[in-house]
Design an enzyme around this catalytic site. Structure first.
Site, mmCIF file in Angstrom:
data_model
loop_
_atom_site.group_PDB
_atom_site.id
_atom_site.type_symbol
_atom_site.label_atom_id
_atom_site.label_comp_id
_atom_site.label_asym_id
_atom_site.label_seq_id
_atom_site.Cartn_x
_atom_site.Cartn_y
_atom_site.Cartn_z
ATOM 1 N N HIS A 173 10.743 3.373 0.769
ATOM 2 C CA HIS A 173 9.750 2.295 0.776
ATOM 3 C C HIS A 173 8.508 2.756 1.529
ATOM 4 C CE1 HIS A 173 8.855 -2.214 0.841
ATOM 5 N NE2 HIS A 173 7.872 -1.678 1.545
ATOM 6 N N HIS A 220 3.823 2.761 1.099
ATOM 7 C CA HIS A 220 2.629 2.356 0.361
ATOM 8 C C HIS A 220 1.639 3.516 0.392
ATOM 9 C CE1 HIS A 220 3.667 -2.032 0.196
ATOM 10 N NE2 HIS A 220 4.414 -1.652 1.224
ATOM 11 N N GLN A 243 0.309 -7.467 -3.708
ATOM 12 C CA GLN A 243 0.149 -7.640 -2.268
ATOM 13 C C GLN A 243 -0.318 -9.044 -1.891
ATOM 14 O OE1 GLN A 243 0.204 -5.199 0.884
ATOM 15 N NE2 GLN A 243 0.647 -7.371 1.156
ATOM 16 N N HIS A 277 9.310 -7.382 -1.900
ATOM 17 C CA HIS A 277 9.048 -7.608 -0.465
ATOM 18 C C HIS A 277 9.557 -9.014 -0.174
ATOM 19 C CE1 HIS A 277 6.556 -4.069 -0.708
ATOM 20 N NE2 HIS A 277 6.098 -4.212 0.529
ATOM 21 N N GLU A 294 9.645 -11.179 4.448
ATOM 22 C CA GLU A 294 9.172 -10.338 5.553
ATOM 23 C C GLU A 294 8.407 -11.221 6.539
ATOM 24 O OE1 GLU A 294 6.525 -6.321 6.468
ATOM 25 O OE2 GLU A 294 6.455 -7.233 4.487
ATOM 26 N N ASP A 349 7.596 2.523 5.291
ATOM 27 C CA ASP A 349 6.725 1.425 4.902
ATOM 28 C C ASP A 349 5.259 1.848 4.917
ATOM 29 O OD1 ASP A 349 5.938 -1.047 4.031
ATOM 30 O OD2 ASP A 349 6.380 -2.120 5.884
ATOM 31 N N TRP A 389 -1.206 -1.775 8.633
ATOM 32 C CA TRP A 389 0.028 -2.349 9.159
ATOM 33 C C TRP A 389 0.720 -1.465 10.201
ATOM 34 C CZ3 TRP A 389 -1.473 -2.445 4.071
ATOM 35 C CH2 TRP A 389 -1.730 -3.709 3.530
#
Length: 412
Positions: free
Chosen positions: A54, A56, A149, A207, A210, A306, A312
């Protein structure tokens, strides 16, 4: 090529590995050399290549552009990314992804599942990642999840954009129910995601929940749909951090459904711990999903990073050992056998998440993909933070590390 004296996946018996034409052709003790290149590992550990379950890649290496996430929350991260998204170009994405993939390869990663934001009317990141998937295939096997997103129902033309992403070649469908405007939208987004995956014979990775809100229960909807449709282990629930806040009575009911559904789970220990509990004073929630309980329930769990230096997560880190290290601590999985077998989170469990089938792993007939670590087993790797010595893909060496030499000048 003949690999001599290897401990394969924590085995206690030294084995030899013969590679012919990029394929594992023999695995047995004491194989005789036959006019071939020999690499004597002298008791080092060999594992299947690491898998990033996982990440991005489209957002990587953008932290602070145009502003930093000062609150450290998921929601400010989404705001900062929405600002950075306006600055995207194909060249920008290509430069950053190429750098990130090379950083991953240097740490023994050979497979990546990347979630690519499709809440963009031009689908620029998705189109670019489809091109890069082909261009980088000799270095990295990339699997693309079309990720909304900013929501499916809560973003203009979200449904149409998600389907267009599938037409353009995404491998899987995503959703983000906890970010949708309403509970009704959240449920509808999951239903649409599942229906779209069935139409395109695609994987699903959501997702899911979360958030620290115990009322976020997209997981029960996703698991129910996975069961009813028969998609089962083609479905993955990522994050599920709200589970940390569910009461035990509800979890007792939920876990029965999770077991029946056979869905996969991905925890992201570094980022989950960084982002969750931000609205707590004390005590602060850890925010990691119930990893031990899910494993005991018979569900597959893998680990991911992630984010890599983006809105993030502010650090430039691609080392899967760091992910395991954090996951073991926060998940309170510090028994000897738990540490010893924790490589499964980033190898075989992750292969199940990516639905790789029998093509993955150190087996005769498979592509000769493997990593060599500077230790005899994974307990020593985690304990000593041992180096990656080699990474081989299809029998070709793609990474080699020379361990640093440290000299202590003290006493005699």
């Amino acid at each position: 090529m003949l690999i001599k004296n290897a401990y394969i996946e924590n085995s206690t018996e030294l084995m030899d590995i013969r590679i012919i034409d990029g394929i594992f052709s023999e695995i047995a003790p004491n194989l005789k050399a036959n006019h071939e290149e020999i690499l004597d590992l002298q008791g080092k550990a060999v594992f299947p290549p690491f898998i990033e379950s996982h990440v991005h890649l489209d957002t990587c290496l953008t932290a602070g552009q145009p502003a930093w996430n000062q609150s450290g929350t998921l929601f400010e991260g989404i705001e900062r990314w929405s600002e950075r998204k306006k600055l995207l170009s194909e060249e920008d994405i290509c430069l950053r992804v190429n750098e990130a993939v090379r950083m991953q390869a240097e740490k023994g990663i050979q497979y990546v599942r990347t979630h690519v934001d499709i809440t963009d009317p031009n689908l620029l990141a998705l189109k670019t990642m489809v091109k890069l998937r082909e261009e980088l295939k000799d270095l990295m096997t990339i699997q693309i999840i079309a990720f909304p997103q900013e929501g499916i129902l809560s973003f203009p033309n979200g449904k149409e954009l998600l389907e267009e992403a599938m037409k353009l070649g995404a491998d899987g469908v995503g959703a983000i129910p906890h970010f949708e405007f309403t509970r009704e939208y959240a449920v509808e987004s999951i239903n649409y995601c599942v229906d779209l995956a069935m139409r395109y014979d695609a994987l699903i990775d959501v997702h899911c929940d979360e958030i620290d809100d115990p009322e976020a229960k997209g997981l029960e909807v996703l698991a129910c749909r996975a069961l009813e449709t028969g998609l089962k282990d083609k479905v993955t629930a990522s994050h599920t951090t709200a589970m940390h806040s569910y009461n035990d009575a509800y979890c007792s009911k939920l876990f029965r459904l999770l077991k029946m559904s056979d869905i996969n789970f991905v925890a992201n220990p570094l980022v989950n711990i960084h982002l969750q509990g931000r609205f707590d004073h004390y005590p602060k929630r850890r925010g990691l999903t119930r990893v031990k309980e899910l494993l005991a329930n018979g569900n597959n769990v893998s680990f991911g990073h992630d984010d890599i230096f983006d809105p993030w997560y502010p650090l430039r880190n691609t080392d899967m050992i760091d992910v395991v290290h954090m996951g073991l601590h926060v998940g309170q999985m510090m028994g000897y056998e738990e540490i010893m077998n924790s490589y499964q989170f980033i190898t075989n469990n992750a292969a199940q998440t990516l639905f790789l089938g029998d093509s993955y792993g150190i087996k005769v007939g498979n592509s000769a993909d493997f990593v060599v670590l500077n230790a005899p087993n994974f307990y020593e790797v985690v304990s000593n933070r041992s180096e990656l010595l080699y990474s081989f893909k299809a029998g070709k060496k793609i990474v080699e590390t020379k361990p640093a030499e440290t000299v202590l000048f003290y006493g005699n």
